[in-house]
Design an enzyme around this catalytic site. Structure first.
Site, PDB file in Angstrom:
ATOM      1  CD  GLU A  72      -1.584  -1.163  -3.740  1.00  8.40           C
ATOM      2  OE1 GLU A  72      -1.721  -1.362  -2.511  1.00  8.40           O
ATOM      3  OE2 GLU A  72      -2.290  -1.718  -4.596  1.00  8.40           O
TER       4      GLU A  72
ATOM      5  CD  GLU B  96       0.554  -5.755  -1.980  1.00  7.81           C
ATOM      6  OE1 GLU B  96       1.542  -6.040  -2.687  1.00  7.81           O
ATOM      7  OE2 GLU B  96       0.141  -4.591  -1.841  1.00  7.81           O
TER       8      GLU B  96
ATOM      9  N   GLY C 197       0.801  -1.214   0.000  1.00  7.47           N
ATOM     10  CA  GLY C 197       0.000   0.000   0.000  1.00  7.47           C
ATOM     11  C   GLY C 197       0.841   1.275   0.000  1.00  7.47           C
TER      12      GLY C 197
HETATM   13  N1  CO8 Z   1       2.447  -3.695   9.039  1.00  7.20           N
HETATM   14  C1  CO8 Z   1       2.605  -3.701  10.368  1.00  7.20           C
HETATM   15  N2  CO8 Z   1       3.808  -3.587  10.972  1.00  7.20           N
HETATM   16  C2  CO8 Z   1       4.893  -3.448  10.182  1.00  7.20           C
HETATM   17  C3  CO8 Z   1       4.807  -3.449   8.784  1.00  7.20           C
HETATM   18  C4  CO8 Z   1       3.503  -3.564   8.197  1.00  7.20           C
HETATM   19  N3  CO8 Z   1       3.306  -3.521   6.869  1.00  7.20           N
HETATM   20  N4  CO8 Z   1       6.047  -3.309   8.273  1.00  7.20           N
HETATM   21  C5  CO8 Z   1       6.885  -3.238   9.313  1.00  7.20           C
HETATM   22  N5  CO8 Z   1       6.204  -3.316  10.472  1.00  7.20           N
HETATM   23  C6  CO8 Z   1       6.739  -3.285  11.836  1.00  7.20           C
HETATM   24  C7  CO8 Z   1       7.408  -4.595  12.175  1.00  7.20           C
HETATM   25  O1  CO8 Z   1       6.454  -5.554  12.589  1.00  7.20           O
HETATM   26  C8  CO8 Z   1       8.337  -4.169  13.288  1.00  7.20           C
HETATM   27  O2  CO8 Z   1       7.589  -4.028  14.483  1.00  7.20           O
HETATM   28  P1  CO8 Z   1       8.116  -4.739  15.857  1.00  7.20           P
HETATM   29  O3  CO8 Z   1       9.393  -4.009  16.132  1.00  7.20           O
HETATM   30  O4  CO8 Z   1       7.012  -4.440  16.803  1.00  7.20           O
HETATM   31  O5  CO8 Z   1       8.315  -6.182  15.522  1.00  7.20           O
HETATM   32  C9  CO8 Z   1       8.757  -2.765  12.866  1.00  7.20           C
HETATM   33  O6  CO8 Z   1       7.780  -2.324  11.934  1.00  7.20           O
HETATM   34  C10 CO8 Z   1      10.104  -2.716  12.175  1.00  7.20           C
HETATM   35  O7  CO8 Z   1      10.083  -3.641  11.109  1.00  7.20           O
HETATM   36  P2  CO8 Z   1      11.178  -4.804  10.903  1.00  7.20           P
HETATM   37  O8  CO8 Z   1      11.752  -5.198  12.210  1.00  7.20           O
HETATM   38  O9  CO8 Z   1      10.553  -5.876  10.074  1.00  7.20           O
HETATM   39  O10 CO8 Z   1      12.295  -4.011  10.063  1.00  7.20           O
HETATM   40  P3  CO8 Z   1      13.348  -4.623   9.034  1.00  7.20           P
HETATM   41  O11 CO8 Z   1      14.280  -3.523   8.727  1.00  7.20           O
HETATM   42  O12 CO8 Z   1      13.893  -5.921   9.545  1.00  7.20           O
HETATM   43  O13 CO8 Z   1      12.478  -4.982   7.724  1.00  7.20           O
HETATM   44  C11 CO8 Z   1      10.829  -4.588   5.993  1.00  7.20           C
HETATM   45  C12 CO8 Z   1      11.858  -3.968   6.958  1.00  7.20           C
HETATM   46  C13 CO8 Z   1      11.534  -5.418   4.924  1.00  7.20           C
HETATM   47  C14 CO8 Z   1      10.083  -3.427   5.318  1.00  7.20           C
HETATM   48  C15 CO8 Z   1       9.830  -5.477   6.767  1.00  7.20           C
HETATM   49  O14 CO8 Z   1       9.348  -4.763   7.868  1.00  7.20           O
HETATM   50  C16 CO8 Z   1       8.632  -5.948   5.960  1.00  7.20           C
HETATM   51  O15 CO8 Z   1       8.764  -6.845   5.131  1.00  7.20           O
HETATM   52  N6  CO8 Z   1       7.439  -5.353   6.204  1.00  7.20           N
HETATM   53  C17 CO8 Z   1       6.211  -5.769   5.582  1.00  7.20           C
HETATM   54  C18 CO8 Z   1       6.144  -5.286   4.148  1.00  7.20           C
HETATM   55  C19 CO8 Z   1       4.884  -5.766   3.476  1.00  7.20           C
HETATM   56  O16 CO8 Z   1       4.649  -6.953   3.304  1.00  7.20           O
HETATM   57  N7  CO8 Z   1       4.037  -4.824   3.037  1.00  7.20           N
HETATM   58  C20 CO8 Z   1       2.836  -5.134   2.309  1.00  7.20           C
HETATM   59  C21 CO8 Z   1       1.694  -5.149   3.246  1.00  7.20           C
HETATM   60  S1  CO8 Z   1       0.202  -5.704   2.422  1.00  7.20           S
HETATM   61  C22 CO8 Z   1      -0.395  -4.326   1.670  1.00  7.20           C
HETATM   62  O17 CO8 Z   1       0.163  -3.274   1.737  1.00  7.20           O
HETATM   63  C23 CO8 Z   1      -1.696  -4.482   0.920  1.00  7.20           C
HETATM   64  C24 CO8 Z   1      -2.181  -3.141   0.426  1.00  7.20           C
HETATM   65  C25 CO8 Z   1      -3.580  -3.236  -0.017  1.00  7.20           C
HETATM   66  C26 CO8 Z   1      -4.418  -2.275   0.735  1.00  7.20           C
HETATM   67  C27 CO8 Z   1      -4.852  -2.858   2.074  1.00  7.20           C
HETATM   68  C28 CO8 Z   1      -5.607  -1.804   2.875  1.00  7.20           C
HETATM   69  C29 CO8 Z   1      -6.038  -2.215   4.237  1.00  7.20           C
END
Ligand code: CO8
Length: 264
Positions: free
Chosen positions: A116, A136, A113
């Site tokens: 997006e 995703e 997102g």
């Molecule tokens: N949602 C919730 N929490 C998140 C997200 C996320 N998308 N991304 C990161 N965080 C949190 C982590 O859980 C972590 O929290 P905690 O310290 O409490 O565990 C904190 O942020 C720091 O993140 P990381 O420790 O993972 O940091 P890294 O440097 O190791 O990694 C990354 C960074 C690679 C970005 C990794 O965090 C990651 O892969 N994040 C998820 C990315 C992802 O999959 N995004 C797509 C989500 S789906 C989507 O966007 C669908 C859109 C359609 C619209 C939907 C509308 C509702």
């Protein structure tokens, strides 16, 4: 000055006629929770209505523009809840309702997102080390906020398919090569914002009716067949001869003077 004091979005009216909206949920890499999107939408609407603002910049932090939907918030959703609450509808506010030009300035992650959202902006600047992706597929879903449509229109089917089916990232440098980013900045966040502000200032310095019309017609190119699109453009072009700014701009050119645009 600072316009709001909310926690997940910081909205500023900058020195001249530009506004900057900073996504600010560092603990979750700016994951787009409902509260953040609501605050973002409010800030965008506020600046869109403000007579003193001519262009808007959306940016994030050093590490992330936005890491996507808040996975923790949506993980337990059922189909009926997702459908009946129309969960992503809120996200399209920028694309559907904001009439002033918006520049996305991306450093760090722009995923799901977050990517997006950047694709909904009118133009995109990024640093060469920015990371874009639609991961995703790794979560058992697909892009839900226009990514499959907007990305494909920009980079074509083959590249969009590859990105969406593999969930792999591309760098800011590649985003420039693919035509996703209008400018790729080799420096850091400061240089990125300086470039975005320079462009926003330039846009804001022109007659604002023409700016709105320019955004509107380029936007239509993404939706209408060529013939309807060019007719739409021509009608708006005709209409601009009814504005003071057209007389101001052309008279200034002929008199070799700087135009002083009307205030709207
Ligand atoms: N949602 C919730 N929490 C998140 C997200 C996320 N998308 N991304 C990161 N965080 C949190 C982590 O859980 C972590 O929290 P905690 O310290 O409490 O565990 C904190 O942020 C720091 O993140 P990381 O420790 O993972 O940091 P890294 O440097 O190791 O990694 C990354 C960074 C690679 C970005 C990794 O965090 C990651 O892969 N994040 C998820 C990315 C992802 O999959 N995004 C797509 C989500 S789906 C989507 O966007 C669908 C859109 C359609 C619209 C939907 C509308 C509702």
């Amino acid at each position: 000055g600072v316009v709001n004091r909310s926690t997940s979005v910081r909205a500023h009216h900058l020195l001249n006629s530009e506004a900057q909206v900073v996504l600010n949920r560092p603990q979750a890499l700016n994951a787009l929770c409902n509260a953040l999107v609501t605050e973002l939408n409010d800030a965008l609407s506020h600046f869109d209505k403000s007579r003193s603002i001519g262009a808007i910049i959306i940016t994030g932090s050093e590490k992330a523009f936005a890491a996507g939907a808040d996975i923790k918030e949506i993980a337990e959703l059922s189909f009926s809840a997702a459908y009946s609450e129309d969960i992503v509808a809120l996200w399209s506010h920028l694309a559907n309702n904001i009439r002033k030009p918006v520049i996305a300035a991306v450093k760090g992650y722009a995923l799901g997102g977050g990517f997006e959202l950047a694709l909904m902006a009118d133009t995109l600047y990024c640093t060469s080390d920015a990371m874009f992706g639609l991961p995703e597929i790794k979560l058992g879903v697909i892009p839900g906020s226009g990514g499959s449509q907007r990305l494909t229109r920009i980079v074509g089917k083959s590249k969009a398919m590859e990105l969406i089916l593999t969930g792999e990232y591309l760098t800011g440098k590649e985003a420039g090569e693919w035509g996703l980013a209008a400018k790729v900045i080799t420096g850091g966040r400061e240089e990125l914002l300086a470039a975005a502000i320079k462009t926003a200032e330039k846009i804001a310095s022109y007659g604002q009716i023409a700016v709105l019309a320019a955004k509107e017609v380029v936007g239509k190119s993404q939706e209408l067949p060529l013939r309807e699109g060019t007719e739409y453009e021509r009608r708006l072009f005709h209409g601009l001869f009814g504005t003071a700014d057209q007389k101001i701009g052309m008279t200034a050119f002929m008199g070799k003077k700087r135009p002083v645009w009307s205030r709207i």
